[in-house]
Design a protein around this motif. Structure first.
Motif, PDB file in Angstrom:
ATOM      1  N   THR A 190       8.630  26.585  28.479  1.00 36.95           N
ATOM      2  CA  THR A 190       7.432  25.751  28.504  1.00 36.95           C
ATOM      3  C   THR A 190       7.083  25.308  29.915  1.00 36.95           C
ATOM      4  OG1 THR A 190       7.988  24.974  26.285  1.00 36.95           O
ATOM      5  CG2 THR A 190       6.357  23.704  27.514  1.00 36.95           C
ATOM      6  N   ASP A 191       8.062  24.956  30.711  1.00 44.29           N
ATOM      7  CA  ASP A 191       7.829  24.507  32.079  1.00 44.29           C
ATOM      8  C   ASP A 191       8.978  25.017  32.949  1.00 44.29           C
ATOM      9  OD1 ASP A 191       7.203  23.292  34.429  1.00 44.29           O
ATOM     10  OD2 ASP A 191       7.162  21.247  33.658  1.00 44.29           O
ATOM     11  N   PRO A 192       8.716  25.902  33.898  1.00 44.90           N
ATOM     12  CA  PRO A 192       9.819  26.420  34.722  1.00 44.90           C
ATOM     13  C   PRO A 192      10.481  25.362  35.592  1.00 44.90           C
ATOM     14  CG  PRO A 192       7.697  27.169  35.551  1.00 44.90           C
ATOM     15  CD  PRO A 192       7.429  26.512  34.241  1.00 44.90           C
ATOM     16  N   ARG A 193       9.818  24.244  35.814  1.00 43.27           N
ATOM     17  CA  ARG A 193      10.444  23.192  36.611  1.00 43.27           C
ATOM     18  C   ARG A 193      11.372  22.338  35.745  1.00 43.27           C
ATOM     19  NH1 ARG A 193       8.801  21.521  41.448  1.00 43.27           N
ATOM     20  NH2 ARG A 193       6.729  22.440  41.122  1.00 43.27           N
ATOM     21  N   THR A 194      10.922  21.938  34.576  1.00 44.14           N
ATOM     22  CA  THR A 194      11.756  21.138  33.677  1.00 44.14           C
ATOM     23  C   THR A 194      12.900  21.965  33.097  1.00 44.14           C
ATOM     24  OG1 THR A 194       9.786  19.871  33.094  1.00 44.14           O
ATOM     25  CG2 THR A 194      11.709  19.587  31.705  1.00 44.14           C
ATOM     26  N   ASP A 195      12.629  23.224  32.796  1.00 46.13           N
ATOM     27  CA  ASP A 195      13.639  24.115  32.225  1.00 46.13           C
ATOM     28  C   ASP A 195      14.249  25.009  33.303  1.00 46.13           C
ATOM     29  OD1 ASP A 195      12.944  23.112  29.667  1.00 46.13           O
ATOM     30  OD2 ASP A 195      11.246  24.471  29.605  1.00 46.13           O
ATOM     31  N   SER A 196      14.480  24.452  34.468  1.00 43.31           N
ATOM     32  CA  SER A 196      14.967  25.261  35.587  1.00 43.31           C
ATOM     33  C   SER A 196      16.382  25.791  35.344  1.00 43.31           C
ATOM     34  CB  SER A 196      14.943  24.428  36.873  1.00 43.31           C
ATOM     35  OG  SER A 196      15.764  23.271  36.733  1.00 43.31           O
ATOM     36  N   GLN A 197      17.201  25.039  34.616  1.00 46.15           N
ATOM     37  CA  GLN A 197      18.567  25.500  34.340  1.00 46.15           C
ATOM     38  C   GLN A 197      18.550  26.773  33.499  1.00 46.15           C
ATOM     39  OE1 GLN A 197      21.401  24.391  35.559  1.00 46.15           O
ATOM     40  NE2 GLN A 197      22.687  25.794  34.384  1.00 46.15           N
ATOM     41  N   ALA A 236       6.008  22.276  19.192  1.00 48.66           N
ATOM     42  CA  ALA A 236       5.382  23.584  19.324  1.00 48.66           C
ATOM     43  C   ALA A 236       6.425  24.696  19.337  1.00 48.66           C
ATOM     44  CB  ALA A 236       4.540  23.624  20.598  1.00 48.66           C
ATOM     45  N   VAL A 237       7.549  24.461  20.007  1.00 46.43           N
ATOM     46  CA  VAL A 237       8.615  25.462  20.061  1.00 46.43           C
ATOM     47  C   VAL A 237       9.207  25.700  18.674  1.00 46.43           C
ATOM     48  CG1 VAL A 237      10.987  25.762  20.845  1.00 46.43           C
ATOM     49  CG2 VAL A 237       9.222  25.205  22.485  1.00 46.43           C
ATOM     50  N   LEU A 238       9.431  24.629  17.941  1.00 44.12           N
ATOM     51  CA  LEU A 238       9.995  24.777  16.594  1.00 44.12           C
ATOM     52  C   LEU A 238       9.033  25.515  15.666  1.00 44.12           C
ATOM     53  CD1 LEU A 238      11.555  21.201  16.195  1.00 44.12           C
ATOM     54  CD2 LEU A 238      12.769  23.333  16.653  1.00 44.12           C
ATOM     55  N   LYS A 239       7.759  25.196  15.741  1.00 45.51           N
ATOM     56  CA  LYS A 239       6.780  25.883  14.891  1.00 45.51           C
ATOM     57  C   LYS A 239       6.634  27.347  15.299  1.00 45.51           C
ATOM     58  CE  LYS A 239       5.676  22.457  12.254  1.00 45.51           C
ATOM     59  NZ  LYS A 239       5.969  22.496  10.794  1.00 45.51           N
ATOM     60  N   PHE A 240       6.642  27.607  16.599  1.00 49.45           N
ATOM     61  CA  PHE A 240       6.555  28.993  17.068  1.00 49.45           C
ATOM     62  C   PHE A 240       7.728  29.817  16.545  1.00 49.45           C
ATOM     63  CE2 PHE A 240       7.800  32.195  20.195  1.00 49.45           C
ATOM     64  CZ  PHE A 240       6.632  32.938  20.312  1.00 49.45           C
ATOM     65  N   ALA A 241       8.930  29.249  16.617  1.00 48.40           N
ATOM     66  CA  ALA A 241      10.107  29.954  16.121  1.00 48.40           C
ATOM     67  C   ALA A 241      10.047  30.151  14.614  1.00 48.40           C
ATOM     68  CB  ALA A 241      11.377  29.189  16.509  1.00 48.40           C
ATOM     69  N   PHE A 271      18.810  21.419  27.408  1.00 47.76           N
ATOM     70  CA  PHE A 271      19.449  22.732  27.462  1.00 47.76           C
ATOM     71  C   PHE A 271      20.884  22.570  27.959  1.00 47.76           C
ATOM     72  CE2 PHE A 271      20.598  26.558  29.857  1.00 47.76           C
ATOM     73  CZ  PHE A 271      20.425  27.535  28.886  1.00 47.76           C
ATOM     74  N   THR A 272      21.842  23.055  27.168  1.00 48.28           N
ATOM     75  CA  THR A 272      23.247  22.938  27.538  1.00 48.28           C
ATOM     76  C   THR A 272      23.584  23.985  28.592  1.00 48.28           C
ATOM     77  OG1 THR A 272      23.787  22.194  25.306  1.00 48.28           O
ATOM     78  CG2 THR A 272      25.610  22.943  26.672  1.00 48.28           C
ATOM     79  N   PRO A 273      24.051  23.584  29.762  1.00 44.29           N
ATOM     80  CA  PRO A 273      24.414  24.577  30.775  1.00 44.29           C
ATOM     81  C   PRO A 273      25.507  25.507  30.267  1.00 44.29           C
ATOM     82  CG  PRO A 273      24.270  22.379  31.742  1.00 44.29           C
ATOM     83  CD  PRO A 273      24.182  22.202  30.263  1.00 44.29           C
ATOM     84  N   GLY A 274      25.361  26.799  30.569  1.00 44.20           N
ATOM     85  CA  GLY A 274      26.316  27.800  30.116  1.00 44.20           C
ATOM     86  C   GLY A 274      25.936  28.452  28.808  1.00 44.20           C
ATOM     87  N   SER A 302      12.047  24.316  25.281  1.00 44.78           N
ATOM     88  CA  SER A 302      11.196  23.237  25.768  1.00 44.78           C
ATOM     89  C   SER A 302      12.042  21.974  25.876  1.00 44.78           C
ATOM     90  CB  SER A 302       9.999  22.994  24.843  1.00 44.78           C
ATOM     91  OG  SER A 302       9.246  21.888  25.280  1.00 44.78           O
ATOM     92  N   ALA A 303      12.310  21.568  27.100  1.00 45.35           N
ATOM     93  CA  ALA A 303      12.971  20.286  27.315  1.00 45.35           C
ATOM     94  C   ALA A 303      11.974  19.148  27.375  1.00 45.35           C
ATOM     95  CB  ALA A 303      13.786  20.323  28.613  1.00 45.35           C
ATOM     96  N   ARG A 304      10.708  19.470  27.592  1.00 39.79           N
ATOM     97  CA  ARG A 304       9.661  18.449  27.619  1.00 39.79           C
ATOM     98  C   ARG A 304       9.343  18.003  26.190  1.00 39.79           C
ATOM     99  NH1 ARG A 304       6.112  17.237  31.692  1.00 39.79           N
ATOM    100  NH2 ARG A 304       6.746  19.100  32.836  1.00 39.79           N
ATOM    101  N   PRO A 305       9.247  16.705  25.946  1.00 41.54           N
ATOM    102  CA  PRO A 305       8.989  16.245  24.566  1.00 41.54           C
ATOM    103  C   PRO A 305       7.686  16.764  23.984  1.00 41.54           C
ATOM    104  CG  PRO A 305       9.730  14.431  25.961  1.00 41.54           C
ATOM    105  CD  PRO A 305       9.486  15.584  26.873  1.00 41.54           C
TER     106      PRO A 305
END
Length: 295
Positions: free
Chosen positions: A138-145, A99-104, A116-119, A91-94
């Motif tokens: 979380t969002d395919p547009r924000t996390d497109s990389q 939620a991502v941390l709790k899910f993990a 997200f670091t490219p590569g 999740s790059a969206r704030p």
């Protein structure tokens, strides 16, 4: 909303799911109150099957029945992976970082909150190189990389897709509002609960003891306000009340007590006068005696 609830709770809406996977009325009400069904004014051509209708103000309404079906499908796919650490939630969206941390934390998966670091999935030299077996976005547009790199290395993608989200390289699209903190937190909470239920860690007969509020994003300013309010309450509770049962001195005893001479501190021991100085002190002229003689 009531019409949407009645249509969603009908038996025909979940004909493809086993009876045990059907949602309860509380789950649908939580999704409606969190705004999971609220889309945007724009729509993608691939999301047409997941859009229920369009309101008069132009906002698209997502089909919550399809949302629930895709949550169940995604949970069954994630449980099929033997090692939970092979699942990565991004999740790059704030609004979705917490939620991502709790899910993990509750499912044993890995998380990437923030940029997200490219590569990360393609360059083996990087320190953060990972080889997951499935990716949750979380969002395919924000996390497109991340979605693009997953297509290079054949990683399946589960994505929360709004009415205007692109579906390119997305394998399982969960139609939901991915722009609200309550909607994102609730979807991750429902997904984590279903994963634990399929693993046998949580019983379906009882409610999950983890509140959904833990998955919601919280602003730093709100945290500071709550901490200040709690500190003020703790200070009020810690300050002792005024005590009026102190011992009052006896007036008669105080009246009969010896009054110390002027210049002598009460309770101090008398100072011994050295020999030969007593007659000098007695014969010394004080300012008052000098003034009387002059008069």
């Amino acid at each position: 909303l009531l019409l949407h609830l009645n249509i969603t709770m009908s038996s025909s809406a979940f004909a493809s799911l086993p009876a045990i996977l059907h949602p309860k009325e509380e789950d649908i009400q939580m999704m409606l109150s969190a705004g999971v069904h609220t889309g945007t004014r724009n729509s993608d051509s691939g999301m047409g099957d997941y859009i229920w209708r369009r309101r008069k103000d132009g906002l698209h309404i997502l089909n919550i029945g399809k949302t629930w079906e895709k949550i169940m499908l995604a949970a069954r796919v994630i449980v099929a992976i033997e090692n939970p650490e092979d699942v990565v939630a991004i999740s790059a969206r704030p609004w979705g970082m917490r939620a991502v941390l709790k899910f993990a934390h509750y499912t044993g998966a890995q998380s990437i909150a923030g940029r997200f670091t490219p590569g990360t999935f393609t360059n083996q030299i990087t320190k953060q190189f990972r080889e997951p077996r499935i990716l949750i976005v979380t969002d395919p547009r924000t996390d497109s990389q991340a979605v693009r790199e997953s297509s290079y290395v054949n990683i399946p993608v589960i994505a929360f897709c709004d009415s205007d989200s692109p579906l390119q390289h997305v394998d399982i699209a969960i139609p939901a509002n991915n722009k609200g903190k309550h909607s994102i937190g609730l979807i991750y909470w429902l997904l984590a609960r279903e994963i634990l239920r399929l693993r046998g860690s949580v019983s379906r007969a009882t409610d999950w003891d983890v509140p959904v509020d833990l998955f919601f994003h919280r602003d730093i300013e709100e945290l500071k306000k709550t901490e200040e309010e709690q500190a003020a309450k703790m200070e009020e509770a810690a300050t002792p009340a005024a005590v009026y049962d102190e011992v009052v001195p006896d007036a008669a005893a105080a009246f009969g007590a010896d009054v110390p001479a002027p210049g002598v501190v009460a309770g101090a021991e008398p100072v011994a006068v050295a020999a030969g100085q007593e007659w000098v002190a007695a014969g010394a002229d004080t300012p008052a005696v000098a003034a009387a003689e002059q008069w």
